[in-house]
Design a protein around this motif. Structure first.
Motif, PDB file in Angstrom:
ATOM      1  N   PHE A 187       0.840  -1.195   0.000  1.00 29.76           N
ATOM      2  CA  PHE A 187       0.000   0.000   0.000  1.00 29.76           C
ATOM      3  C   PHE A 187       0.873   1.241   0.000  1.00 29.76           C
ATOM      4  O   PHE A 187       1.854   1.321   0.738  1.00 29.76           O
ATOM      5  N   ARG A 188       0.497   2.208  -0.841  1.00 31.37           N
ATOM      6  CA  ARG A 188       1.227   3.460  -0.929  1.00 31.37           C
ATOM      7  C   ARG A 188       0.333   4.588  -0.422  1.00 31.37           C
ATOM      8  O   ARG A 188      -0.879   4.559  -0.641  1.00 31.37           O
ATOM      9  N   PRO A 189       0.911   5.576   0.252  1.00 30.81           N
ATOM     10  CA  PRO A 189       0.101   6.674   0.809  1.00 30.81           C
ATOM     11  C   PRO A 189      -0.282   7.698  -0.257  1.00 30.81           C
ATOM     12  O   PRO A 189       0.546   8.476  -0.711  1.00 30.81           O
ATOM     13  N   TYR A 190      -1.545   7.680  -0.635  1.00 26.98           N
ATOM     14  CA  TYR A 190      -2.065   8.490  -1.731  1.00 26.98           C
ATOM     15  C   TYR A 190      -2.735   9.746  -1.206  1.00 26.98           C
ATOM     16  O   TYR A 190      -3.510   9.701  -0.251  1.00 26.98           O
ATOM     17  N   VAL A 191      -2.434  10.886  -1.835  1.00 23.88           N
ATOM     18  CA  VAL A 191      -3.096  12.162  -1.558  1.00 23.88           C
ATOM     19  C   VAL A 191      -3.714  12.636  -2.872  1.00 23.88           C
ATOM     20  O   VAL A 191      -3.093  12.519  -3.930  1.00 23.88           O
ATOM     21  N   PRO A 192      -4.940  13.153  -2.858  1.00 28.40           N
ATOM     22  CA  PRO A 192      -5.620  13.483  -4.113  1.00 28.40           C
ATOM     23  C   PRO A 192      -4.864  14.410  -5.055  1.00 28.40           C
ATOM     24  O   PRO A 192      -5.010  14.304  -6.271  1.00 28.40           O
ATOM     25  N   ASP A 193      -4.030  15.321  -4.539  1.00 28.71           N
ATOM     26  CA  ASP A 193      -3.292  16.204  -5.453  1.00 28.71           C
ATOM     27  C   ASP A 193      -1.884  15.692  -5.758  1.00 28.71           C
ATOM     28  O   ASP A 193      -1.079  16.394  -6.360  1.00 28.71           O
ATOM     29  N   HIS A 194      -1.576  14.462  -5.328  1.00 25.27           N
ATOM     30  CA  HIS A 194      -0.326  13.772  -5.672  1.00 25.27           C
ATOM     31  C   HIS A 194       0.922  14.476  -5.144  1.00 25.27           C
ATOM     32  O   HIS A 194       2.003  14.340  -5.716  1.00 25.27           O
ATOM     33  N   LEU A 195       0.798  15.198  -4.053  1.00 24.86           N
ATOM     34  CA  LEU A 195       1.957  15.811  -3.418  1.00 24.86           C
ATOM     35  C   LEU A 195       2.078  15.317  -1.983  1.00 24.86           C
ATOM     36  O   LEU A 195       1.057  15.140  -1.291  1.00 24.86           O
ATOM     37  N   PRO A 196       3.296  15.109  -1.503  1.00 23.37           N
ATOM     38  CA  PRO A 196       3.464  14.716  -0.102  1.00 23.37           C
ATOM     39  C   PRO A 196       2.959  15.790   0.857  1.00 23.37           C
ATOM     40  O   PRO A 196       2.757  16.955   0.481  1.00 23.37           O
ATOM     41  N   VAL A 197       2.775  15.383   2.093  1.00 24.97           N
ATOM     42  CA  VAL A 197       2.402  16.287   3.182  1.00 24.97           C
ATOM     43  C   VAL A 197       3.613  16.393   4.099  1.00 24.97           C
ATOM     44  O   VAL A 197       4.003  15.409   4.727  1.00 24.97           O
ATOM     45  N   ILE A 198       4.209  17.579   4.149  1.00 32.05           N
ATOM     46  CA  ILE A 198       5.434  17.767   4.924  1.00 32.05           C
ATOM     47  C   ILE A 198       5.316  19.080   5.694  1.00 32.05           C
ATOM     48  O   ILE A 198       5.153  20.142   5.087  1.00 32.05           O
ATOM     49  N   GLY A 199       5.404  19.004   7.013  1.00 36.07           N
ATOM     50  CA  GLY A 199       5.410  20.225   7.800  1.00 36.07           C
ATOM     51  C   GLY A 199       4.473  20.174   8.984  1.00 36.07           C
ATOM     52  O   GLY A 199       3.867  19.137   9.307  1.00 36.07           O
ATOM     53  N   ALA A 200       4.341  21.313   9.636  1.00 31.47           N
ATOM     54  CA  ALA A 200       3.552  21.415  10.859  1.00 31.47           C
ATOM     55  C   ALA A 200       2.063  21.415  10.551  1.00 31.47           C
ATOM     56  O   ALA A 200       1.624  21.910   9.512  1.00 31.47           O
ATOM     57  N   ASP A 201       1.304  20.860  11.480  1.00 28.50           N
ATOM     58  CA  ASP A 201      -0.158  20.899  11.383  1.00 28.50           C
ATOM     59  C   ASP A 201      -0.642  22.124  12.154  1.00 28.50           C
ATOM     60  O   ASP A 201      -0.474  22.192  13.376  1.00 28.50           O
ATOM     61  N   THR A 256      12.702  14.659   2.105  1.00 26.26           N
ATOM     62  CA  THR A 256      11.610  14.965   3.030  1.00 26.26           C
ATOM     63  C   THR A 256      12.150  15.215   4.430  1.00 26.26           C
ATOM     64  O   THR A 256      11.751  16.170   5.114  1.00 26.26           O
ATOM     65  N   ALA A 257      13.061  14.357   4.867  1.00 31.71           N
ATOM     66  CA  ALA A 257      13.637  14.511   6.207  1.00 31.71           C
ATOM     67  C   ALA A 257      14.395  15.821   6.339  1.00 31.71           C
ATOM     68  O   ALA A 257      14.326  16.500   7.378  1.00 31.71           O
ATOM     69  N   ARG A 258      15.117  16.220   5.294  1.00 33.43           N
ATOM     70  CA  ARG A 258      15.863  17.471   5.349  1.00 33.43           C
ATOM     71  C   ARG A 258      14.914  18.672   5.433  1.00 33.43           C
ATOM     72  O   ARG A 258      15.124  19.598   6.227  1.00 33.43           O
ATOM     73  N   VAL A 259      13.859  18.666   4.619  1.00 34.21           N
ATOM     74  CA  VAL A 259      12.879  19.755   4.650  1.00 34.21           C
ATOM     75  C   VAL A 259      12.207  19.817   6.019  1.00 34.21           C
ATOM     76  O   VAL A 259      12.061  20.901   6.609  1.00 34.21           O
ATOM     77  N   LEU A 260      11.799  18.668   6.538  1.00 36.28           N
ATOM     78  CA  LEU A 260      11.142  18.631   7.847  1.00 36.28           C
ATOM     79  C   LEU A 260      12.061  19.178   8.934  1.00 36.28           C
ATOM     80  O   LEU A 260      11.647  19.987   9.777  1.00 36.28           O
ATOM     81  N   SER A 261      13.317  18.755   8.923  1.00 36.88           N
ATOM     82  CA  SER A 261      14.260  19.222   9.934  1.00 36.88           C
ATOM     83  C   SER A 261      14.471  20.726   9.841  1.00 36.88           C
ATOM     84  O   SER A 261      14.501  21.433  10.862  1.00 36.88           O
ATOM     85  N   ASP A 262      14.601  21.231   8.626  1.00 35.77           N
ATOM     86  CA  ASP A 262      14.768  22.677   8.458  1.00 35.77           C
ATOM     87  C   ASP A 262      13.560  23.428   9.027  1.00 35.77           C
ATOM     88  O   ASP A 262      13.717  24.426   9.746  1.00 35.77           O
ATOM     89  N   LEU A 263      12.371  22.962   8.715  1.00 35.13           N
ATOM     90  CA  LEU A 263      11.169  23.632   9.205  1.00 35.13           C
ATOM     91  C   LEU A 263      11.073  23.556  10.722  1.00 35.13           C
ATOM     92  O   LEU A 263      10.729  24.543  11.395  1.00 35.13           O
ATOM     93  N   LEU A 264      11.371  22.400  11.271  1.00 34.69           N
ATOM     94  CA  LEU A 264      11.273  22.227  12.716  1.00 34.69           C
ATOM     95  C   LEU A 264      12.278  23.124  13.444  1.00 34.69           C
ATOM     96  O   LEU A 264      12.004  23.605  14.553  1.00 34.69           O
TER      97      LEU A 264
END
Length: 391
Positions: free
Chosen positions: A314-328, A351-359
């Motif tokens: 199973f792959r994690p699908y989002v309707p606009d085909h872009l990952p979800v990365i960042g704060a909620d 993804t990990a690099r972007v998340l770390s930068d944002l955090l």
């Protein structure tokens, strides 16, 4: 800062590594075993060839630059089976050739190395490929890893940097105070933290709902056939141009396209399929037959080669085909790193690099806005997953 990563697939492992190396106190919670679910059922693609200009391509290019750097710093990097063998996309119809040439031109304008191939060049690169092609484009930047091995390398680096891993630990709900998540209730007790990263792959939607901030991440199933080991037969990742359309399709019915590549062990991986069937994990003979038929059109020499096994995931699908990365923004302290569909292996380190930068409050090397958790495609629905399948 105490960071709790929810999920030990390759995206969770990459996030744990990045954050632990930055000096944060990292705990990884995994319901099953590390890399045992979606990651173990992937092909290991690290691709730029299947992504048109836009934010996902920028994330893919960042990840492609990072992969060699990440593996060079790991003492056990051989387990990842990094193979920068490149990819070749072929068209087999006149319409397909026109679309492939248009797509490749748009990628070149965005900085991708996409090289048109003539018939002689194609025959030299892939001698067993059908000669019934109308166009071909080489992508030297495409690469491959062994998915579970690569995830293990990333997780081991996190553990060496001080991270803690807890397996058999299912997240049951959130503990909040003043609009902030301060802990998660799990099957092994309460785990507190300052930040919580939802990296549960196809189960991210259901997990986010448990935590009180649902996101529309759903499962999309894919299958792969594995041949018996062969002498060298396929030398690049080779796929039909219609694969790009299948990746970008939002259709729930079966989508198949020819994707053929070898492994270090000599087996040939034959894909691919995409269909939305919830968490129904039954292998369907008609799906496997469709995959095999399309692969044989590209490589007729594979006719009669034994299929050693078949697997699906199973792959994690989002309707606009872009990952979800960042704060909620609805729940302070909750972060997301999910929604990569079939590209999670390749996109994990970026993804990990972007998340770390944002955090850490830094500006990432790419624009993170398209991946934000409060965009309409992510908040437009609620993932519905059987209770027994929730992360």
């Amino acid at each position: 800062m105490r960071v709790v990563v929810l999920g030990a697939g390759i995206v969770g492992a990459a996030c744990a590594r990045e954050l632990a190396l930055a000096g944060l106190a990292v705990t990884v919670l995994e319901r099953g075993g590390p890399a045992a679910a979606t990651t173990a059922h992937g092909e290991g693609n690290v691709l730029v060839s299947d992504k048109g200009p836009g934010p996902e391509l920028e994330l893919a290019r960042l990840s492609r630059r990072l992969w060699p750097e990440v593996l060079d710093g790991a003492g056990d990097a051989a387990a990842a089976e990094w193979d920068p063998k490149g990819g070749i996309v072929v068209a087999t119809t006149a319409d397909g050739a026109r679309e492939l040439e248009r797509f490749a031109a748009s990628q070149r304008a965005a900085g991708v190395d996409a090289r048109p191939m003539d018939a002689a060049e194609l025959a030299a690169a892939e001698p067993y490929l059908t000669r019934d092609t109308t166009a071909a484009v080489a992508y030297p930047e495409d690469a491959q890893v062994q998915p579970a091995g690569a995830a293990g390398v990333l997780l081991a680096a996190a553990l060496r940097a001080g991270a803690e891993l807890r397996t058999g630990c299912e997240v049951l709900g959130a503990v909040t105070a003043g609009g902030r998540i301060t802990g998660v209730r799990t099957s092994l007790g309460l785990v507190g933290g300052d930040a919580f990263v939802n990296a549960a792959g196809p189960w991210s939607g259901a997990l986010a709902a448990r935590l009180g901030a649902p996101v529309d991440v759903r499962p999309r199933r894919g299958e792969v056939l594995v041949t018996a080991p062969l002498p060298p037969t396929v030398f690049h990742k080779v796929y039909d141009a219609d694969y790009v359309g299948a990746v970008g399709s939002g259709a729930g019915d079966l989508q198949t396209s020819a994707v053929v590549e070898s492994t270090r062990a000599g087996t040939i991986l034959l894909g691919s399929s995409r269909r939305r069937v919830g968490f129904d994990d039954r292998l369907r003979p008609e799906v496997l037959a469709a995959i095999a038929a399309k692969a044989l059109r590209l490589f007729p020499r594979l006719a009669g080669v034994p299929v050693m096994r078949a697997y699906g995931g199973f792959r994690p699908y989002v309707p606009d085909h872009l990952p979800v990365i960042g704060a909620d923004p609805r729940l302070a302290g909750l972060w997301h790193a999910s929604g990569h569909e079939g590209a999670g292996i390749g996109l994990s380190v970026g993804t990990a690099r972007v998340l770390s930068d944002l955090l850490h409050g830094r500006a990432p090397g790419i624009d993170p806005a398209p991946f934000r958790a409060d965009r309409p495609a992510v908040l437009g629905g609620t993932a519905s997953v059987p209770e027994g399948e929730n992360r």
